[in-house]
Design a protein around this motif. Sequence first.
Motif, PDB file in Angstrom:
ATOM      1  N   THR A 134      14.643  -0.725  -0.570  1.00  0.00           N
ATOM      2  CA  THR A 134      14.926  -0.956  -1.993  1.00  0.00           C
ATOM      3  C   THR A 134      16.192  -0.227  -2.418  1.00  0.00           C
ATOM      4  O   THR A 134      17.056  -0.797  -3.091  1.00  0.00           O
ATOM      5  N   PHE A 149       9.892   0.671   2.573  1.00  0.00           N
ATOM      6  CA  PHE A 149      10.012   0.072   1.234  1.00  0.00           C
ATOM      7  C   PHE A 149      11.019   0.846   0.386  1.00  0.00           C
ATOM      8  O   PHE A 149      11.900   0.247  -0.257  1.00  0.00           O
ATOM      9  N   LEU A 201      14.970  -8.973  -0.621  1.00  0.00           N
ATOM     10  CA  LEU A 201      15.537  -8.204  -1.737  1.00  0.00           C
ATOM     11  C   LEU A 201      17.048  -8.082  -1.591  1.00  0.00           C
ATOM     12  O   LEU A 201      17.793  -8.196  -2.578  1.00  0.00           O
ATOM     13  N   TYR A 204      10.182  -8.617   2.794  1.00  0.00           N
ATOM     14  CA  TYR A 204      10.516  -8.037   1.481  1.00  0.00           C
ATOM     15  C   TYR A 204      11.927  -7.432   1.492  1.00  0.00           C
ATOM     16  O   TYR A 204      12.727  -7.677   0.576  1.00  0.00           O
ATOM     17  N   VAL A 222       9.472 -12.066  -2.541  1.00  0.00           N
ATOM     18  CA  VAL A 222       9.524 -10.658  -2.122  1.00  0.00           C
ATOM     19  C   VAL A 222       8.392  -9.853  -2.752  1.00  0.00           C
ATOM     20  O   VAL A 222       7.850  -8.923  -2.122  1.00  0.00           O
ATOM     21  N   SER A 223       8.002 -10.192  -3.959  1.00  0.00           N
ATOM     22  CA  SER A 223       6.898  -9.475  -4.603  1.00  0.00           C
ATOM     23  C   SER A 223       5.588  -9.710  -3.866  1.00  0.00           C
ATOM     24  O   SER A 223       4.817  -8.773  -3.614  1.00  0.00           O
ATOM     25  N   ALA A 231       5.673  -7.893  -0.399  1.00  0.00           N
ATOM     26  CA  ALA A 231       5.516  -6.443  -0.539  1.00  0.00           C
ATOM     27  C   ALA A 231       4.063  -6.092  -0.838  1.00  0.00           C
ATOM     28  O   ALA A 231       3.496  -5.149  -0.260  1.00  0.00           O
TER      29      ALA A 231
END
Length: 386
Positions: free
Chosen positions: A211, A207, A148, A144, A180-181, A184
């Motif tokens: 992010t 996370f 991202l 993820y 990535v969704s 995660a």
Amino acid sequence: MDALRLRPSLLSAARPGAARPRDHFLPPYCSIQQNGEGRICFSSQRTQGPTLYHHQKFFGWKSSYCRISRQSEPEAHDSTTIWRAISSSLDAFYRFSRPHTVIGTALSIVSVSLLAVQNLSDISPLFLTGLLEAVVAALFMNIYIVGLNQLFDIEIDKVNKPTLPLASGEYTPATGVAIVSVFAAMSFGLGWAVGSQPLFWALFISFVLGTAYSINLPYLRWKRFAVVAALCILAVRAVIVQLAFFLHIQTFVFRRPAVFSRPLIFATGFMTLFSVVIALFKDIPDIEGDRIFGIRSFSVRLGQKKVFWICVGLLEMAYSIAILMGATSSSLWSKTATIAGHSILAAILWSCARSVDLTSKAAITSFYMFIWKLFYAEYLLIPLVR
């Protein structure tokens, strides 16, 4: 010589309406046809297996080939096409996942988890299950984070890393968002199902920092700021990985009280320096794209050569600390392994650093991958520190 001549019966069979040649010349399922160019063509009604008949040039007749294709050839072609598509998709995902970070994450968690092992009986199915849960959940989160970063760096990567799937156009942004969704969600889902608080908090903090590091929103995209970017990487690689995953094994798997042992403190301190090096060095090969798109990395501000030698100096300092740590160990085998292992790595690092061509992006990138190999090697040594 008679065996080399085309017998009259064979020539007459090629004429329209002529009788079929004798069976010992042709199989019963073959016939002879003559085309407009004076060619003899053996044909067959059989549909199974590729059949190729060939005859030599005799008396002005030109040699020809007739091929009867199997009905299954389109199916074979389809199978090849499907396999190539699968292989291409796997290769694209491999590059998208940034495998050097995946290997580093897996090795670090295994190494730190072994620090919680006090005797051989601890290496049980319970330990292995807890370790596997932690590794898989962390790898999902790792994908993820790196994915991202690529989503928000597409234009930069077209300059710095054009082979990445999003930069090359192999993946669309929608595909990247979907990947990535999903990863995660799988990471948090597994962390929640396991029920380990240290594991879940490790995933959650990673996370948040991953992010904030990449996403282009007000007050975020911390990678634009050299110090903050370095702190993000340091927090995850040096602190979260060492402490949270150790506590996951120590308190959740083994049900023991939380303790901060000497090897754990060493691992955290050593990896703090190593994470700073990775945070600084990763921008050295990317200076061109970072400068164009306004990323004020240390390499852009100070220059590649200066940052390069700062990184080498920090690593040599870390190895010196490790050697001193080994010298104070009460265990002879731990002392020997720690001193010898880190001395060898320090010597290899210095020798390789002196031969790097700092004007070549390929050479700098190769050395960056070498630093990751030193990172892997360190996690092989950390469980030996006692």
